[in-house]
Design an enzyme around this catalytic site. Structure first.
Site, PDB file in Angstrom:
ATOM      1  N   CYS A   9     -23.368 -70.825  57.184  1.00 58.31           N
ATOM      2  CA  CYS A   9     -24.463 -69.924  56.885  1.00 58.31           C
ATOM      3  C   CYS A   9     -23.995 -68.506  57.377  1.00 58.31           C
ATOM      4  O   CYS A   9     -24.291 -68.181  58.290  1.00 58.31           O
ATOM      5  CB  CYS A   9     -25.633 -70.658  57.412  1.00 58.31           C
ATOM      6  SG  CYS A   9     -26.215 -71.928  56.986  1.00 58.31           S
ATOM      7  N   TYR A  50      -9.848 -60.231  57.190  1.00 58.34           N
ATOM      8  CA  TYR A  50      -9.047 -59.185  56.686  1.00 58.34           C
ATOM      9  C   TYR A  50      -9.321 -59.129  55.248  1.00 58.34           C
ATOM     10  O   TYR A  50      -8.259 -58.377  54.733  1.00 58.34           O
ATOM     11  CB  TYR A  50      -7.719 -59.820  56.845  1.00 58.34           C
ATOM     12  CG  TYR A  50      -7.119 -60.350  57.797  1.00 58.34           C
ATOM     13  CD1 TYR A  50      -7.231 -59.766  59.297  1.00 58.34           C
ATOM     14  CD2 TYR A  50      -6.228 -61.648  57.979  1.00 58.34           C
ATOM     15  CE1 TYR A  50      -6.707 -60.505  60.499  1.00 58.34           C
ATOM     16  CE2 TYR A  50      -5.674 -62.034  59.303  1.00 58.34           C
ATOM     17  CZ  TYR A  50      -5.886 -61.165  60.512  1.00 58.34           C
ATOM     18  OH  TYR A  50      -5.368 -61.771  61.339  1.00 58.34           O
ATOM     19  N   GLY A  94       6.476 -58.894  60.215  1.00 62.65           N
ATOM     20  CA  GLY A  94       5.616 -58.022  59.265  1.00 62.65           C
ATOM     21  C   GLY A  94       6.019 -58.291  57.704  1.00 62.65           C
ATOM     22  O   GLY A  94       5.474 -57.716  56.833  1.00 62.65           O
ATOM     23  N   GLY A 117       6.495 -64.267  61.222  1.00 65.02           N
ATOM     24  CA  GLY A 117       5.766 -65.320  61.488  1.00 65.02           C
ATOM     25  C   GLY A 117       5.228 -65.961  60.033  1.00 65.02           C
ATOM     26  O   GLY A 117       5.939 -67.017  59.370  1.00 65.02           O
TER      27      GLY A 117
END
Lengths: 450, 864
Positions: free
Chosen positions: B816, B789, B710, B748
């Site tokens: 679209c 997000y 995180g 990550g």
């Protein structure tokens, strides 16, 4: 395979040797399982070189041996092997009996939680010799007061200060929280460092038995050594009356989470110290004739400590300015101290100490029930007796600013009707009574209490 | 002017106030002397208002609060005397007679403590001594360096004006004063000296007895003197250059408020701003004297000017402030609907108990008010007494401690439309009270104090991003606190600036295209591995599983965390030597069976798994994923902890999980929690670690704690980078206390985000209803994060990297979907079709999330 790799297979626990090195002011306590590598714990009594004062060599040797034997409990419990072996001079019967008691009762909760019965395992070997009775060793009139970071030892400090006792505040380990409390007390300080053998952690990783150990017994033995080295004739712990009550009885065996804070331990330990270590070294608890609630009431007006102390077991090793960093709000200690302070402090001040109102959190109902000892056994933590919690809660029912809080309202509605109204008064819990070992000079220390 | 001559009688007054730290040492007194001399040279007549030396006021308060014996009292006064004598020595002056007399008087007062401790009059006199001593000493020092300086007894000027309903305590220890000016008296004073030093904090009543202004007293003294003398300005010299849009300790990017009006300044101070006490605005406001706030250590900084001369047409939130320790009293009628006089009855009780009500919320049958944590409320039983009386007429409940968070700005009601991002910050958090001040200056939210942690920075960010706080308007806002006070961390230019030529060549071959930079990945890996407390690192392969990326990270000493059998197989094929951790979410039994055949450590994350897998895994060690109950992160959808999250088992299920593990012969060796991503607050990691330790202590078999990842990356220009050194220090402290547990982490995004860019080409440019759109050949099918997000990615026109900005446009893709926006309202240089655009920080959750929606092709991936 060694016991380090497969701890639960060990057969014998050896107390190998203990020594003191004046140059580093450190004691080395050495233990071993079977033929494994040695487990070495070091305890450092000063930042500088510190020789054993002349005339106290024998007393220190006895104190160090006692410390070696008691501190071994941290390692012994990793494997609880069937055999205990003490290398070197044999123990006498009195010492073996003391150790049997400390190991058996001090590991009571550990055994209960791990489903072990230690009654047939713990037997310290000894022979029939009777050692000489300890002499006076010229310890100066000064008291060592161990500080724990919670309210109790701070109450002791202020009671002894009012009684004009010369004092040194002491603590084992590097807790910044305790250091901050000591700082606030303004007392001379003695910090003792303790380094546990790293092999113990390895054993834990490899599946050693783990659980509660009687850390107050270990700290008591450390402070006996410190008192002789630094010259103090008294050690004043801060254990109250309720520390003597058991959490539960199982198979006829009383399990007390805080056994090493009980009067049984105090009596046995102080007796041994004065007869076998130094005749002029007094070990006692300053708060013994008080209930938790009475101690809490004494703490309430000590506002100088309100923003530094913490009794929380989960957060206390970390210091922080924010209440949430000192009080986790989730453990029985947080719950009990909050409840116990509530009758004696303005609500605004109390919630500011904790940063939240634990009595208005409905999710904590079961936790508070455990404190009240309704439908659950007393939690395995150093908390007061159920009747103290019930009396405190009952006092809040009469207070309009608390009455509507979730847990107070719940108590009012569901629990209070089941209780005997005659047993809910606060006043009887404030009485000074029960056995204690306070020295005569402090006999009037509580007179000011109403 | 000629320094040898006295100032002209018409010289304007300037009042300068200095606090305890500024008067505690000789060098700081020399700074004061210089500033005073500079005012005199500029033709102004300075009045220096001073506090007591730092710490002394608290020391005196302690003499009131604590019972000490005669010996202890004597040693306190001896220490105070010694401290001042030492300061006098350092200043190189003779001990001033006046100062010595005050020190003697202090000793006499302190001796009286045992008898008079509870007497307010004595307390007021004792509390005034610190300022009397420091000001007399300062006057002597300024005279010694050649200024025509005199001591000015503020008590002769600040005259107490009694307030109605004032308590006896307030009548002595928290007084207000009159501000009526007497020009003749001022003119007479002007003739006596060029410069004055006056004690802050005190006034005198009609009998001439000393009273205290209370908290913030010295600032208030300066304001009163400014008003009484008709000063040109009042300068508050302190440790920070002014008021900021938020408390800089919480929000380092808070902006300096260059110019604000009195009402807003007052509102900021009242709602929790720390720089000024609210009481000190009133006097200068009534007499229209501007107030400056200046930094003693950095006098060159402009600071804040509070006055009438401000741009009133800037519609913006000016500041966000917060106050802790607020108590709410909620009163429910027990009588009838539309009961007449209910409010009058309850408020009469507050008046009766001398409590001042701040905010009010009311409904048909309930009225809830807030009380500030005044000394009275915290230290006396006034709340108990009030509630006892209220209980006779209503049902009363006391709620607290609460934090009140206020958005301050003139015309706040007109800004509601821009507060959307702020509502999102509050999310589902219980709000006890919302108050919109009737003067339209603030909007206040009252929440539980325990939940308020970190809210202010997030709201500040939401205000800036939503355009409600116009940080770009230089008529109101100055530089950020961080840019003024933080030694600029000269972050090196992004790698893609250096590699521009190579990137343009790659873009010429094809777009859209992901390009990864190996050195940047290595650099991030090295930074993380420097966090010594962490024993084992795992890379969350789902962030970017490109084989070259995986190998680079594994070579840097990371093991791999995988969330599916597919990832496990890919990781084993790519990095055969890496150790593996399998952390699926609500996976099928077959998934576990497939992975159980590998050496990977398996994570259990729901209770049902024990029964399903017990036979398969008997005797093996497993990791147990816990949901600690509160998530963190940059967006709801990346918070992986909390009641709404689908990950992990609840803390309340831990006992059951351990029981089941024992029953099925599994050993819970690792506890794992991962609460979200994009976290920029270092303290978060410490909290999770501590929470995990508390849980691990209940499970003897635990040997390692995996606190997830995180680590956030500063994406928005106003984000502060995560302080990795602070994280390292925090983790080390906790590790030291609990060395028995190995610490694992599994970042990550942090490793790969900045190492990757997405290259795209401009398809078309369009203008419509005054808005511009730049259409790229890359869109949400290549990079989903902005749509999923609301993630912010820096975007540049790589073909014209250093050209000046010429337009603002939305950068959109060819899909679209109206949500196919890669970046909204970005400033860009003049742009043409076929220009190459670079979307930065796209190395994580970019290519791995691609789809072929609209049958558009995926971007390929290249390692540089």
């Amino acid at each position: 395979m060694s016991a380090i790799d497969t701890p639960r297979d060990a057969q014998t626990f050896h107390f190998v040797r203990a020594g003191y090195d004046a140059k580093s002011a450190s004691a080395a306590l050495v233990y071993r399982f079977d033929d494994d590598p040695e487990l070495i714990e070091t305890i450092r009594f000063a930042d500088t070189e510190l020789a054993i004062p002349a005339g106290r060599e024998a007393a220190f040797a006895a104190a160090l041996r006692l410390l070696h034997l008691i501190a071994g409990i941290s390692y012994y419990k990793a494997a609880v092997p069937p055999q205990i072996a003490v290398d070197g001079a044999p123990l006498d019967a009195a010492l073996a009996a003391l150790l049997d008691e400390i190991y058996l009762h001090g590991l009571g909760e550990f055994a209960h939680r791990n489903g072990l019965d230690l009654r047939d395992r713990i037997e310290f070997p000894h022979d029939a010799h009777v050692p000489d009775v300890a002499a006076r060793v010229g310890l100066p009139r000064r008291t060592l007061v161990p500080i724990g970071g919670g309210k109790d030892s701070l109450v002791t400090v202020e009671l002894l200060r009012a009684a004009h006792e010369p004092m040194t505040a002491t603590w084992v380990g590097r807790s910044p929280l305790i250091a901050a409390c000591v700082e606030r007390s303004g007392l001379p300080r003695l910090n003792i460092e303790r380094q546990i053998s790293p092999l113990l952690f390895e054993m834990n990783r490899n599946g050693a038995w783990n659980g509660h150990i009687p850390v107050t017994a270990i700290n008591s033995a450390i402070l006996v050594c410190a008192a002789i080295l630094h010259g103090h004739d008294a050690i004043a712990f801060s254990n109250e009356r309720s520390a003597s009550s058991a959490n539960l009885v199982r198979d006829g065996f009383a399990v007390n989470h805080q056994w090493s804070k009980s009067i049984d331990f105090e009596r046995a330990f102080r007796g041994y110290v004065s007869t076998h270590v130094a005749a002029d070294l007094d070990y006692f608890s300053a708060l013994r004739p008080l209930s938790e609630l009475a101690v809490t009431r004494l703490f309430a007006p000590l506002t100088q400590y309100h923003d530094v102390f913490s009794s929380c077991n989960r957060n206390f090793r970390i210091l922080g300015d924010k209440p949430a960093e000192r009080w986790c709000g989730q453990c029985p200690k947080c719950h009990f101290v909050f409840l116990a302070l509530s009758p004696f402090l303005p609500k605004t001040r109390l919630v500011a100490i904790f940063g939240r109102n634990l009595l208005d959190d409905a999710t904590l109902a079961a936790d508070f029930d455990a404190l009240l000892e309704v439908g659950a056994h007393k939690p395995f933590e150093c908390v007061g007796e159920g009747r103290e919690s019930r009396a405190a809660m009952a006092a809040l029912v009469d207070r309009a600013e608390w009455r509507e809080d979730a847990l107070v309202a719940r108590f009012h509605e569901r629990i209070l009707p089941l209780l005997d109204a005659g047993e809910l008064a606060l006043a009887p819990l404030m009485s000074v009574d029960g056995p204690h070992h306070l020295p005569a000079r402090l006999a009037r220390m509580f007179d000011a209490l109403g | 002017m000629d320094p040898a001559l006295p100032l002209a009688p018409s010289a304007r007054w300037a009042v300068l106030k200095f606090g305890g730290t500024s008067v505690a040492t000789a060098p700081r007194w020399r700074t004061i002397a210089e500033l005073a001399a500079k005012r005199v040279r500029a033709g102004m007549r300075p009045v220096i208002v001073v506090s007591a030396v730092s710490g002394l006021t608290n020391q005196l308060q302690a003499l009131i609060d604590r019972e000490l014996d005669a010996a202890a009292l004597a040693s306190e006064t001896a220490a105070i005397r010694e401290r001042h004598l030492q300061l006098i020595g350092e200043l190189g002056i003779e001990a001033p007679t006046a100062t010595m007399a005050w020190l003697d008087h202090l000793a006499t007062l302190v001796q009286q403590a045992p008898l008079r401790r509870r007497e307010f009059r004595w307390q007021a006199e004792l509390m005034s001594m610190g300022e009397l001593i420091s000001s007399s000493l300062g006057a002597a020092f300024l005279a010694s360096i050649g200024l025509r300086c005199q001591w000015l007894d503020s008590r002769q000027w600040l005259k107490v004006e009694p307030r109605p309903n004032q308590s006896e305590w307030a009548r002595w220890l928290s007084v207000s004063c009159a501000t009526r000016s007497d020009p003749a008296r001022v003119a007479a004073l002007a003739k006596t000296a060029d410069c004055f030093v006056a004690p802050g904090f005190m006034a005198s009543d009609s009998d001439g007895a000393t009273c205290i202004l209370g908290r913030g007293g010295s600032d208030t003294s300066a304001a009163y003197l400014g008003a009484l003398l008709g000063a040109e300005r009042v300068e508050i010299w302190t440790d920070v250059a002014g008021m900021f849009s938020a408390d800089p300790r919480q929000v380092p990017n808070a902006r300096l408020l260059s110019r604000i009006d009195y009402a807003e300044a007052q509102e900021i101070a009242t709602t929790g701003g720390k720089v000024l006490h609210p009481r000190c605005i009133g006097p200068v406001r009534e007499s229209s004297v501007p107030m400056w706030i200046k930094d003693t250590q950095r006098p060159e900084l402009d600071g804040t000017v509070i006055g009438d001369d401000v741009a009133r047409d800037v519609l913006s939130v000016k500041a966000i402030s917060s106050r802790r320790g607020i108590m709410l009293v909620s009163m429910e009628t027990v009588g009838m609907w539309q009961q007449v006089g209910f409010l009058a009855d309850v408020f009469a009780q507050f008046k009766q108990h001398g409590l001042s009500v701040d905010m009010i919320g009311s409904s048909e049958t309930n009225v809830t008010i807030s009380l500030d944590p005044t000394e009275n409320l915290v230290n006396s039983n006034v709340l108990e007494a009030l509630c006892a009386d209220l209980a006779a007429i209503c049902r009363v409940k006391v709620i607290g401690p609460c934090t009140a968070i206020s958005l301050v700005g003139r015309g706040i009601r007109s800004l509601l439309g821009k507060l959307g991002p702020v509502w999102n910050v509050f999310g589902a958090m219980p709000i006890h009270l919302i108050s919109q001040s009737s003067n339209d200056l603030n909007l206040t939210f009252v929440v539980d104090e325990a939940r308020a942690d970190g809210l202010v920075p997030r709201i500040h960010e939401a205000l800036v991003k939503g355009g409600a706080l116009r940080a770009d308007d230089s008529r109101v806002f100055g530089p950020s606190w961080a840019s003024l006070y933080r030694t600029a961390a000269t972050s090196p230019p992004e790698w893609w600036r250096r590699e521009r030529e190579a990137l343009l060549r790659l873009a010429a071959e094809r777009t859209p295209r992901y390009v990864y930079h190996r050195d940047t990945i290595r650099e991030r890996a090295t930074q993380l591995r420097a966090i010594a407390a962490v024993d084992r690192w795992f890379y969350a392969t789902k962030a970017n599983a490109h084989p070259a990326v995986l190998r680079t990270i594994a070579d840097a000493g990371f093991d791999l965390e995988c969330v599916s059998p597919g990832e496990i197989e890919h990781a084993r094929a790519t990095c055969p030597d890496a150790r593996l951790l399998f952390t699926p979410n609500l996976a099928r039994q077959e998934d576990y069976r497939r992975v159980a055949a590998t050496p990977a450590l398996l994570t259990i994350e729901h209770l049902g798994s024990f029964a399903e897998l017990g036979d398969l895994l008997r005797g093996r060690e497993v990791s147990l994923r816990i949901d600690l109950g509160s998530g963190h992160g940059h967006h709801d959808k990346v918070r992986t902890g909390g009641a709404k999250s689908k990950f992990g088992i609840g803390v309340d299920q831990l006992g059951e999980a351990v029981r089941q593990a024992q029953e099925h012969g599994l050993r819970v060796g690792v506890l794992h929690a991962h609460l979200g991503s994009g976290i920029l607050d270092a303290a978060h990691f410490g909290r999770v670690y501590q929470d995990m330790i508390a849980l691990a202590e209940q499970v003897p078999s635990v040997r390692a704690l995996n606190i997830g990842g995180g680590f956030g990356i500063a994406a928005h220009p106003d984000d502060s980078a995560l302080d990795l050194a602070r994280v390292a220090e925090l983790l080390a402290t906790i590790k030291h206390a609990h060395p028995q547990y190995e610490l694992w982490m599994e970042p990550g995004r942090y490793l790969v985000a900045e190492a990757g860019v997405l290259l795209a080409r401009v398809n078309a440019i369009k203008h419509k209803y005054g808005r511009s759109f730049i259409g790229l050949d890359a869109g949400m099918h290549n990079l989903l994060r902005p749509a999923l997000y609301d993630a912010h990615h820096p975007i540049v026109n790589l073909s014209r990297l250093d050209a000046p900005d010429a337009l603002r446009a939305d950068i959109v893709g060819p899909i679209c979907e109206s949500g196919d926006v890669l970046g909204g309202e970005r400033a860009l240089p003049a742009t043409s079709v076929d220009d190459v655009f670079l979307i930065a920080q796209a190395g994580a959750y970019g290519a791995v999330m691609a789809s072929n929606y609209n049958r558009r092709a995926a971007a390929d991936e290249v390692m540089l």
